[in-house]
Design a protein around this motif. Structure first.
Motif, PDB file in Angstrom:
ATOM      1  N   TRP A 173       0.703  -1.122   0.107  1.00 39.14           N
ATOM      2  CA  TRP A 173       0.140  -0.014   0.136  1.00 39.14           C
ATOM      3  C   TRP A 173       1.001   1.344  -0.039  1.00 39.14           C
ATOM      4  CZ3 TRP A 173      -4.378   0.792  -2.017  1.00 39.14           C
ATOM      5  CH2 TRP A 173      -4.993   1.707  -1.546  1.00 39.14           C
ATOM      6  N   ALA A 174       2.113   1.161   0.509  1.00 39.82           N
ATOM      7  CA  ALA A 174       2.978   2.313   0.562  1.00 39.82           C
ATOM      8  C   ALA A 174       3.526   2.820  -0.726  1.00 39.82           C
ATOM      9  CB  ALA A 174       4.068   1.963   1.454  1.00 39.82           C
ATOM     10  N   PHE A 175       3.609   1.627  -1.442  1.00 37.48           N
ATOM     11  CA  PHE A 175       3.890   1.718  -3.050  1.00 37.48           C
ATOM     12  C   PHE A 175       2.771   2.545  -3.792  1.00 37.48           C
ATOM     13  CE2 PHE A 175       3.934   0.220  -7.288  1.00 37.48           C
ATOM     14  CZ  PHE A 175       4.951   0.557  -7.992  1.00 37.48           C
ATOM     15  N   VAL A 176       1.680   2.188  -3.548  1.00 41.54           N
ATOM     16  CA  VAL A 176       0.639   2.531  -4.010  1.00 41.54           C
ATOM     17  C   VAL A 176       0.217   4.110  -3.775  1.00 41.54           C
ATOM     18  CG1 VAL A 176      -1.901   2.667  -4.280  1.00 41.54           C
ATOM     19  CG2 VAL A 176      -0.853   0.427  -4.179  1.00 41.54           C
ATOM     20  N   LEU A 177       0.473   4.349  -2.388  1.00 46.84           N
ATOM     21  CA  LEU A 177       0.236   5.939  -1.970  1.00 46.84           C
ATOM     22  C   LEU A 177       1.247   6.834  -2.761  1.00 46.84           C
ATOM     23  CD1 LEU A 177      -0.579   5.259   1.615  1.00 46.84           C
ATOM     24  CD2 LEU A 177      -2.338   6.241   0.047  1.00 46.84           C
ATOM     25  N   ILE A 178       2.630   6.306  -2.761  1.00 47.98           N
ATOM     26  CA  ILE A 178       3.583   7.159  -3.181  1.00 47.98           C
ATOM     27  C   ILE A 178       3.525   7.252  -4.498  1.00 47.98           C
ATOM     28  CG2 ILE A 178       6.168   7.339  -3.131  1.00 47.98           C
ATOM     29  CD1 ILE A 178       6.320   6.174  -0.543  1.00 47.98           C
ATOM     30  N   ARG A 179       3.130   6.230  -5.236  1.00 49.29           N
ATOM     31  CA  ARG A 179       3.256   6.413  -6.814  1.00 49.29           C
ATOM     32  C   ARG A 179       2.112   7.331  -7.233  1.00 49.29           C
ATOM     33  NH1 ARG A 179       1.883   1.213 -10.529  1.00 49.29           N
ATOM     34  NH2 ARG A 179      -0.203   1.647  -9.384  1.00 49.29           N
ATOM     35  N   HIS A 180       0.856   7.123  -6.566  1.00 52.94           N
ATOM     36  CA  HIS A 180      -0.240   8.013  -6.951  1.00 52.94           C
ATOM     37  C   HIS A 180      -0.262   9.410  -6.374  1.00 52.94           C
ATOM     38  CE1 HIS A 180      -4.322   9.003  -8.132  1.00 52.94           C
ATOM     39  NE2 HIS A 180      -4.586   9.483  -7.073  1.00 52.94           N
ATOM     40  N   GLY A 181       0.363   9.660  -5.343  1.00 46.59           N
ATOM     41  CA  GLY A 181       0.731  11.011  -4.705  1.00 46.59           C
ATOM     42  C   GLY A 181       1.738  11.661  -5.417  1.00 46.59           C
ATOM     43  N   ARG A 182       2.734  11.037  -6.144  1.00 40.23           N
ATOM     44  CA  ARG A 182       3.345  11.783  -6.734  1.00 40.23           C
ATOM     45  C   ARG A 182       2.781  12.052  -8.129  1.00 40.23           C
ATOM     46  NH1 ARG A 182       8.960   8.213  -5.885  1.00 40.23           N
ATOM     47  NH2 ARG A 182       9.697   9.245  -4.055  1.00 40.23           N
ATOM     48  N   SER A 183       2.105  11.329  -8.591  1.00 41.48           N
ATOM     49  CA  SER A 183       1.399  11.574 -10.023  1.00 41.48           C
ATOM     50  C   SER A 183       0.370  12.741 -10.055  1.00 41.48           C
ATOM     51  CB  SER A 183       0.926  10.252 -10.596  1.00 41.48           C
ATOM     52  OG  SER A 183      -0.470   9.755  -9.675  1.00 41.48           O
ATOM     53  N   VAL A 184      -0.160  12.824  -8.940  1.00 38.96           N
ATOM     54  CA  VAL A 184      -1.165  14.054  -8.903  1.00 38.96           C
ATOM     55  C   VAL A 184      -0.644  14.890  -7.741  1.00 38.96           C
ATOM     56  CG1 VAL A 184      -3.294  12.465  -9.020  1.00 38.96           C
ATOM     57  CG2 VAL A 184      -2.423  12.778  -6.851  1.00 38.96           C
ATOM     58  N   ARG A 185       0.636  15.025  -7.329  1.00 43.74           N
ATOM     59  CA  ARG A 185       1.023  15.923  -6.577  1.00 43.74           C
ATOM     60  C   ARG A 185       0.525  16.260  -5.495  1.00 43.74           C
ATOM     61  NH1 ARG A 185       3.123  20.850 -10.396  1.00 43.74           N
ATOM     62  NH2 ARG A 185       1.122  20.861 -10.940  1.00 43.74           N
ATOM     63  N   SER A 186       0.077  15.008  -4.580  1.00 49.07           N
ATOM     64  CA  SER A 186      -0.576  15.387  -3.454  1.00 49.07           C
ATOM     65  C   SER A 186       0.267  15.320  -2.187  1.00 49.07           C
ATOM     66  CB  SER A 186      -1.599  14.146  -3.366  1.00 49.07           C
ATOM     67  OG  SER A 186      -2.118  13.902  -2.034  1.00 49.07           O
ATOM     68  N   PRO A 187       0.693  16.070  -1.401  1.00 54.26           N
ATOM     69  CA  PRO A 187       1.498  15.981  -0.339  1.00 54.26           C
ATOM     70  C   PRO A 187       1.084  15.158   0.934  1.00 54.26           C
ATOM     71  CG  PRO A 187       1.378  18.226  -0.772  1.00 54.26           C
ATOM     72  CD  PRO A 187       0.193  17.651  -1.875  1.00 54.26           C
ATOM     73  N   ALA A 188      -0.317  15.109   0.846  1.00 54.18           N
ATOM     74  CA  ALA A 188      -0.825  14.243   2.042  1.00 54.18           C
ATOM     75  C   ALA A 188      -0.674  12.837   1.878  1.00 54.18           C
ATOM     76  CB  ALA A 188      -2.323  14.480   2.253  1.00 54.18           C
ATOM     77  N   LEU A 189      -0.921  12.215   0.465  1.00 55.03           N
ATOM     78  CA  LEU A 189      -0.736  10.738   0.296  1.00 55.03           C
ATOM     79  C   LEU A 189       0.639  10.494   0.150  1.00 55.03           C
ATOM     80  CD1 LEU A 189      -3.307  10.471  -2.729  1.00 55.03           C
ATOM     81  CD2 LEU A 189      -3.618   9.757  -0.143  1.00 55.03           C
ATOM     82  N   GLN A 190       1.625  11.306  -0.353  1.00 54.47           N
ATOM     83  CA  GLN A 190       3.097  11.175  -0.078  1.00 54.47           C
ATOM     84  C   GLN A 190       3.442  10.993   1.169  1.00 54.47           C
ATOM     85  OE1 GLN A 190       5.606  12.995  -3.185  1.00 54.47           O
ATOM     86  NE2 GLN A 190       3.710  14.028  -3.759  1.00 54.47           N
ATOM     87  N   ALA A 191       3.098  11.855   2.127  1.00 50.22           N
ATOM     88  CA  ALA A 191       3.549  11.794   3.495  1.00 50.22           C
ATOM     89  C   ALA A 191       2.920  10.593   3.990  1.00 50.22           C
ATOM     90  CB  ALA A 191       2.885  13.047   4.267  1.00 50.22           C
ATOM     91  N   ASP A 192       1.701  10.093   3.855  1.00 54.02           N
ATOM     92  CA  ASP A 192       1.184   8.685   4.297  1.00 54.02           C
ATOM     93  C   ASP A 192       2.152   7.732   4.050  1.00 54.02           C
ATOM     94  OD1 ASP A 192      -0.665   7.351   5.768  1.00 54.02           O
ATOM     95  OD2 ASP A 192      -2.171   7.535   4.643  1.00 54.02           O
ATOM     96  N   GLY A 193       2.311   7.731   2.602  1.00 52.23           N
ATOM     97  CA  GLY A 193       3.052   6.592   1.907  1.00 52.23           C
ATOM     98  C   GLY A 193       4.269   6.738   2.570  1.00 52.23           C
ATOM     99  N   LYS A 194       5.153   7.643   2.509  1.00 54.09           N
ATOM    100  CA  LYS A 194       6.674   7.679   3.179  1.00 54.09           C
ATOM    101  C   LYS A 194       6.530   7.298   4.817  1.00 54.09           C
ATOM    102  CE  LYS A 194       8.234  11.292   0.383  1.00 54.09           C
ATOM    103  NZ  LYS A 194       8.727  12.849   0.211  1.00 54.09           N
ATOM    104  N   HIS A 195       5.546   7.580   5.361  1.00 59.54           N
ATOM    105  CA  HIS A 195       5.353   7.043   6.663  1.00 59.54           C
ATOM    106  C   HIS A 195       4.734   5.363   6.968  1.00 59.54           C
ATOM    107  CE1 HIS A 195       4.568   6.328  11.047  1.00 59.54           C
ATOM    108  NE2 HIS A 195       3.188   6.291  10.664  1.00 59.54           N
ATOM    109  N   LEU A 196       4.377   4.835   6.081  1.00 52.94           N
ATOM    110  CA  LEU A 196       4.137   3.540   5.958  1.00 52.94           C
ATOM    111  C   LEU A 196       5.476   2.864   5.503  1.00 52.94           C
ATOM    112  CD1 LEU A 196       0.899   2.995   4.043  1.00 52.94           C
ATOM    113  CD2 LEU A 196       1.346   2.766   6.543  1.00 52.94           C
ATOM    114  N   ILE A 197       6.443   3.387   4.675  1.00 49.61           N
ATOM    115  CA  ILE A 197       7.792   2.807   4.526  1.00 49.61           C
ATOM    116  C   ILE A 197       8.523   2.869   5.450  1.00 49.61           C
ATOM    117  CG2 ILE A 197       9.721   3.367   3.172  1.00 49.61           C
ATOM    118  CD1 ILE A 197       7.769   2.162   1.309  1.00 49.61           C
ATOM    119  N   THR A 198       8.296   3.703   6.397  1.00 51.45           N
ATOM    120  CA  THR A 198       9.136   3.940   7.688  1.00 51.45           C
ATOM    121  C   THR A 198       8.550   2.793   8.623  1.00 51.45           C
ATOM    122  OG1 THR A 198       9.405   6.417   7.517  1.00 51.45           O
ATOM    123  CG2 THR A 198       9.742   5.152   9.680  1.00 51.45           C
TER     124      THR A 198
END
Length: 299
Positions: A130-155
């Protein structure tokens, strides 16, 4: 609402559901084993759920169109969400550190190693995907919230992986002290993650400029499509969530008609919109005596 916006909202909502599932698995692993390290892992998942709620709220709010109260739109709502994520991560790190200190004073061996570790592995795999999904989609739509959520999941994935390996060593060696030590390491890792999320989000709240590569692209587009103008100067950019804001002064000959100057502006804006997604442009037209002989010299 566009199809992309609907998909972004759906992903944010799914993130909350997955966060609840993973939390349930990690709490079960902790209850089975009594491990402080697994307790710290479960506590971090509570943060995941809270941040997923914050991300969902921010993504929904950021989709609202600009209005009289907020004429530049609601895009910065996502940065506030990301800052909240960072704060919650730091709070979790403090709570985990407290439990680690308690465990160091009275170390005990966890129970049911195979069952507990198996459940943790399943939860970790779910988080990784799910972290991969969040970061990939967050980057594609430039969403800081989704990218932050994805990066936290990676951690979370990294820290849980360390906990799993460490607990396996605890069971193999019988060294109970290693369990709270692992929890302390998880706390340090989470603390660093929280700081990184806050640092990146504050930049957005402070109207940080777009990356240098994008700035260069903007300058090239203006220079290539400003035929008839003299120069463009005082070029400024800022990023607000998925929106890019560009403003600059365009110097034209004093004798040029308003219609001709407007046509040049339209041509530049059209090409900028092709080169930079989700952009809002403001051009201030000036007569030639305002030229600074700097910035982008067209003629």
């Amino acid at each position: 609402m566009t199809a992309t916006a609907k998909r972004t909202l759906a992903i944010a909502a799914a993130s909350l559901l997955i966060g609840l599932i993973v939390l349930g698995l990690k709490v079960l692993a902790w209850q089975i084993t009594g491990s402080i390290a697994l307790y710290s892992d479960a506590l971090e998942s509570i943060v995941n759920v809270v941040t997923a709620i914050a991300a969902l709220s921010a993504v929904w709010l950021a989709q609202k169109p600009a209005d009289a109260a907020l004429p530049y739109g609601y895009h910065k709502a996502e940065y506030f969400s990301a800052v909240l994520v960072g704060v919650m991560i730091i709070v979790a790190a403090i709570l985990i550190a407290r439990e680690a200190i308690t465990g160091l004073m009275t170390p005990t061996l966890p129970d049911a190693p195979i069952e507990g570790l198996s459940i943790s592995i399943v939860a970790t795999v779910i988080n990784a995907v799910w972290a991969f999904v969040l970061i990939r989609h967050g980057r594609s739509v430039r969403s800081p919230a989704l990218q932050a959520d994805g990066k936290h999941l990676i951690t979370d994935v990294v820290s849980t992986g360390g906990v799993i390996v460490g607990l396996a060593l605890v069971y193999l060696t019988g060294w109970a002290m290693l369990d709270p030590i692992l929890a302390a390491l998880v706390a340090l890792n989470i603390l660093w993650s929280g700081w990184a999320v806050i640092r990146d989000s504050v930049g957005g709240l402070m109207d940080v400029a777009v990356p240098k590569e994008t700035q260069q692209l903007i300058r090239e587009v203006i220079a290539a499509n400003a035929d008839g103008a003299i120069e463009a100067h005082d070029i400024r950019t800022r990023q607000a969530g998925k929106m890019t804001f560009i403003d600059f002064h365009l110097v034209v000959p004093g004798a040029m008609s308003v219609d001709d100057a407007h046509a040049i502006c339209d041509a530049i804006e059209a090409k900028l919109r092709e080169a930079v997604r989700q952009v809002q442009i403001t051009i201030h037209v000036e007569p030639e005596d305002k030229a600074k002989h700097s910035g982008i010299v067209v003629v």
